[in-house]
Design a protein around this motif. Structure first.
Motif, mmCIF file in Angstrom:
data_model
loop_
_atom_site.group_PDB
_atom_site.id
_atom_site.type_symbol
_atom_site.label_atom_id
_atom_site.label_comp_id
_atom_site.label_asym_id
_atom_site.label_seq_id
_atom_site.Cartn_x
_atom_site.Cartn_y
_atom_site.Cartn_z
ATOM 1 N N THR A 163 43.690 38.287 83.009
ATOM 2 C CA THR A 163 42.875 37.808 84.132
ATOM 3 C C THR A 163 41.688 36.992 83.626
ATOM 4 O O THR A 163 41.020 36.331 84.409
ATOM 5 C CB THR A 163 42.326 39.002 84.934
ATOM 6 O OG1 THR A 163 41.512 39.797 84.034
ATOM 7 C CG2 THR A 163 43.449 39.869 85.487
ATOM 8 N N GLY A 164 41.398 37.075 82.342
ATOM 9 C CA GLY A 164 40.235 36.381 81.768
ATOM 10 C C GLY A 164 39.099 37.337 81.476
ATOM 11 O O GLY A 164 38.186 37.024 80.716
ATOM 12 N N GLU A 165 39.186 38.548 82.064
ATOM 13 C CA GLU A 165 38.142 39.548 81.856
ATOM 14 C C GLU A 165 38.296 40.192 80.473
ATOM 15 O O GLU A 165 39.415 40.337 79.965
ATOM 16 C CB GLU A 165 38.319 40.622 82.939
ATOM 17 C CG GLU A 165 37.192 41.632 83.020
ATOM 18 C CD GLU A 165 37.607 42.880 83.837
ATOM 19 O OE1 GLU A 165 36.893 43.870 83.763
ATOM 20 O OE2 GLU A 165 38.662 42.827 84.511
ATOM 21 N N LEU A 166 37.165 40.562 79.875
ATOM 22 C CA LEU A 166 37.186 41.385 78.657
ATOM 23 C C LEU A 166 36.654 42.745 79.082
ATOM 24 O O LEU A 166 35.444 42.928 79.199
ATOM 25 C CB LEU A 166 36.292 40.776 77.579
ATOM 26 C CG LEU A 166 36.862 39.596 76.796
ATOM 27 C CD1 LEU A 166 35.814 39.020 75.856
ATOM 28 C CD2 LEU A 166 38.081 40.032 75.984
ATOM 29 N N ALA A 167 37.552 43.685 79.336
ATOM 30 C CA ALA A 167 37.140 44.982 79.902
ATOM 31 C C ALA A 167 36.813 45.957 78.777
ATOM 32 O O ALA A 167 37.420 45.914 77.698
ATOM 33 C CB ALA A 167 38.249 45.528 80.782
ATOM 34 N N ARG A 168 35.898 46.866 79.048
ATOM 35 C CA ARG A 168 35.501 47.858 78.044
ATOM 36 C C ARG A 168 36.516 49.006 78.026
ATOM 37 O O ARG A 168 37.026 49.403 79.068
ATOM 38 C CB ARG A 168 34.103 48.383 78.376
ATOM 39 C CG ARG A 168 33.065 47.259 78.419
ATOM 40 C CD ARG A 168 31.681 47.811 78.723
ATOM 41 N NE ARG A 168 31.231 48.686 77.633
ATOM 42 C CZ ARG A 168 30.698 48.233 76.502
ATOM 43 N NH1 ARG A 168 30.515 46.950 76.329
ATOM 44 N NH2 ARG A 168 30.331 49.072 75.562
ATOM 45 N N VAL A 169 36.792 49.529 76.822
ATOM 46 C CA VAL A 169 37.810 50.589 76.706
ATOM 47 C C VAL A 169 37.306 52.015 76.964
ATOM 48 O O VAL A 169 38.117 52.872 77.346
ATOM 49 C CB VAL A 169 38.548 50.556 75.343
ATOM 50 C CG1 VAL A 169 39.239 49.217 75.120
ATOM 51 C CG2 VAL A 169 37.615 50.885 74.189
ATOM 52 N N ALA A 214 38.679 48.255 68.414
ATOM 53 C CA ALA A 214 38.379 47.326 69.514
ATOM 54 C C ALA A 214 37.704 48.072 70.649
ATOM 55 O O ALA A 214 38.207 49.106 71.097
ATOM 56 C CB ALA A 214 39.659 46.675 70.021
ATOM 57 N N SER A 215 36.596 47.543 71.126
ATOM 58 C CA SER A 215 35.869 48.129 72.259
ATOM 59 C C SER A 215 36.254 47.470 73.569
ATOM 60 O O SER A 215 35.818 47.896 74.634
ATOM 61 C CB SER A 215 34.363 47.947 72.078
ATOM 62 O OG SER A 215 33.988 48.302 70.785
ATOM 63 N N ARG A 216 37.036 46.405 73.477
ATOM 64 C CA ARG A 216 37.449 45.703 74.692
ATOM 65 C C ARG A 216 38.914 45.296 74.622
ATOM 66 O O ARG A 216 39.465 45.130 73.525
ATOM 67 C CB ARG A 216 36.604 44.440 74.895
ATOM 68 C CG ARG A 216 35.145 44.746 75.199
ATOM 69 C CD ARG A 216 34.332 43.470 75.264
ATOM 70 N NE ARG A 216 32.921 43.752 75.407
ATOM 71 C CZ ARG A 216 32.290 43.840 76.589
ATOM 72 N NH1 ARG A 216 32.943 43.637 77.716
ATOM 73 N NH2 ARG A 216 31.015 44.125 76.630
ATOM 74 N N TYR A 217 39.502 45.142 75.786
ATOM 75 C CA TYR A 217 40.867 44.623 75.866
ATOM 76 C C TYR A 217 40.912 43.613 77.010
ATOM 77 O O TYR A 217 39.951 43.500 77.788
ATOM 78 C CB TYR A 217 41.872 45.766 76.073
ATOM 79 C CG TYR A 217 41.905 46.320 77.485
ATOM 80 C CD1 TYR A 217 40.869 47.124 77.979
ATOM 81 C CD2 TYR A 217 42.955 46.023 78.359
ATOM 82 C CE1 TYR A 217 40.900 47.621 79.281
ATOM 83 C CE2 TYR A 217 42.987 46.527 79.651
ATOM 84 C CZ TYR A 217 41.960 47.313 80.108
ATOM 85 O OH TYR A 217 41.983 47.791 81.392
ATOM 86 N N PHE A 236 42.913 52.809 77.166
ATOM 87 C CA PHE A 236 42.900 51.758 76.146
ATOM 88 C C PHE A 236 41.957 52.065 74.991
ATOM 89 O O PHE A 236 41.804 51.263 74.085
ATOM 90 C CB PHE A 236 42.527 50.412 76.795
ATOM 91 C CG PHE A 236 43.529 50.007 77.829
ATOM 92 C CD1 PHE A 236 44.647 49.292 77.478
ATOM 93 C CD2 PHE A 236 43.392 50.405 79.149
ATOM 94 C CE1 PHE A 236 45.609 48.958 78.406
ATOM 95 C CE2 PHE A 236 44.349 50.077 80.100
ATOM 96 C CZ PHE A 236 45.467 49.361 79.728
ATOM 97 N N ASP A 237 41.355 53.239 75.039
ATOM 98 C CA ASP A 237 40.398 53.595 73.991
ATOM 99 C C ASP A 237 41.121 54.228 72.803
ATOM 100 O O ASP A 237 41.498 55.409 72.833
ATOM 101 C CB ASP A 237 39.338 54.554 74.554
ATOM 102 C CG ASP A 237 38.157 54.694 73.609
ATOM 103 O OD1 ASP A 237 38.248 54.180 72.469
ATOM 104 O OD2 ASP A 237 37.147 55.307 74.008
#
Ligand code: BGC
Length: 382
Positions: free
Chosen positions: A245-251, A232-235, A256-257
């Motif tokens: 929060t609704g955001e798809l943040a980059r790892v 997964a590149s996002r969480y 989170f990476d």
């Protein structure tokens, strides 16, 4: 499963109400069928059964209460078995204080903000059981219900079909939900879960399994040395109530990476604001593959000391990785030791938390005439 590829079916440990029997090896009967024994009785007298099955070197014990995986034993690289799933030895403990050990989760895995959502113009108030939010289906979720269990053998597979019908309005959710969950042990020792559900009114559904893994054995200490990869590149970052929060943040560049294998402990003490909310990792990873028709590999967990390795494939778009942060030294597990923070971790394949309130997330709506179907496969090797 690399070791013990034999197809010895079923184990018949007498699983009673005492911790003494918990986690004990199942005794193969060789008659090809999962073996049922009494595990305990609920306060109202309802009998709860334990089902023991074995195939391809994997040994599984499942309770009719909550569809709970009470133990899951697999060999290490030298063929030595350990129970790699945290749990209790008695029904009383499961009823009184389980943090969802091994349980089937429904109707909705993880949180729905303020326990409320609007569907087709109607607002539904759910059972609120986690601050102001609804967690894992509410106060009496699927994990606290008795399921009808039907054993089966099919070719070289053995398994259990678990059935339960939730009434319209249960825990606030609309629709009569007919649920069938199939646990299969394949001849390779894989544990496959197939979830299916139908409804008679538009509703939301998000089913998952809440096994706490410790591949070194359930009473062996923390999982911080386990190596984990998540494709997964996002969480989905959360607020202080653990609602996305609704955001798809980059790892990349964050704790989170997990795109390359890294130990669970490596970044767990990094002073990242997101790690403070849930006292560690307790987030949904948006899997790169997204929602798929067939299960695809998304995560690998490996314990270097024993060599035991778990690979997970799923049809689901999300993975909730919870690093066992709220285990606080107040529970005695099935192996007779106290569980402390990080003594097990959960890898819950599912749709994203709070999806009913997040229009940009993959939908969890189920309508009459549709069938909800998801599959997750756990493969073991050493
Ligand atoms: C959640 C945690 C919660 C735990 C309950 C996990 O699925 O993400 O926040 O505390 O379940 O045991």
């Amino acid at each position: 499963m690399e070791l013990n590829r034999r197809t010895v079916l079923a184990g018949a440990a007498a699983v009673g109400l005492t911790a003494a029997t918990a986690g004990g090896a199942a005794h193969a009967t060789g008659d090809g069928k999962p073996v049922k024994s009494l595990f305990g009785k609920l306060a109202d007298g309802t009998k709860v059964y334990s089902w023991a099955l074995e195939n391809g070197g994997t040994r599984l014990k499942v309770l009719s209460y909550g569809g709970i995986v009470q133990s899951l034993e697999i060999p290490d690289r030298r063929g030595r078995y350990a129970n790699v799933s945290l749990g209790f030895g008695t029904l009383e403990d499961y009823v009184a204080k389980s943090p969802y050990f091994g349980a089937l989760i429904g109707r909705y895995g993880n949180r729905i903000g303020k326990g409320r959502f609007t569907l087709d113009g109607r607002t539904y108030q759910l059972s609120v059981n986690d601050g102001e939010n609804s967690l894992h289906g509410g106060a009496q979720g699927f994990d606290k219900r008795v399921w009808d269990v039907e054993p089966f053998t099919r070719g070289s597979d053995v398994g259990l079909r678990l059935y339960r019908t939730g009434v319209d309005g249960e825990m606030g959710y609309p629709g009569t939900l007919r649920t069938k969950v199939t646990y299969t042990l394949t001849r390779h020792g894989d544990w496959r879960i197939d979830y299916a559900a139908t409804t008679d009114k538009a509703t939301v559904v998000n089913l998952t399994s809440h096994v706490y893994w410790n591949l070194a054995g359930e009473s062996s200490g923390t999982i911080h040395d386990h190596e984990l990869t998540i494709a997964a590149s996002r969480y989905t970052p959360v607020d202080s109530g653990l609602i996305p929060t609704g955001e798809l943040a980059r790892v990349p560049g964050t704790p989170f990476d997990f795109r390359r294998a890294k130990t669970v402990g490596e970044d767990i003490r990094v002073a990242h604001p997101q790690l403070l909310y849930g006292q560690g990792l307790d987030h949904n990873w948006a899997l790169d593959k997204g929602l798929t028709a067939r299960p695809e590999h998304i995560a690998t967990l490996r314990d270097p000391s024993s060599g035991r390795t778990l690979r997970i494939a799923t049809t689901e778009p999300g993975l909730q990785f919870y690093s066992g942060n709220f285990l606080d030294g107040t529970l005695v597990g099935s192996g007779g030791t106290v569980y402390r923070q990080g003594d097990g971790l959960c890898l819950e394949t599912q749709h994203f938390p709070d999806s009913p309130n997040q229009p940009s997330f993959p939908s969890t709506v189920l309508r009459p005439g549709q069938t909800y179907r998801t599959t997750t496969v756990h493969s073991f090797s050493a």
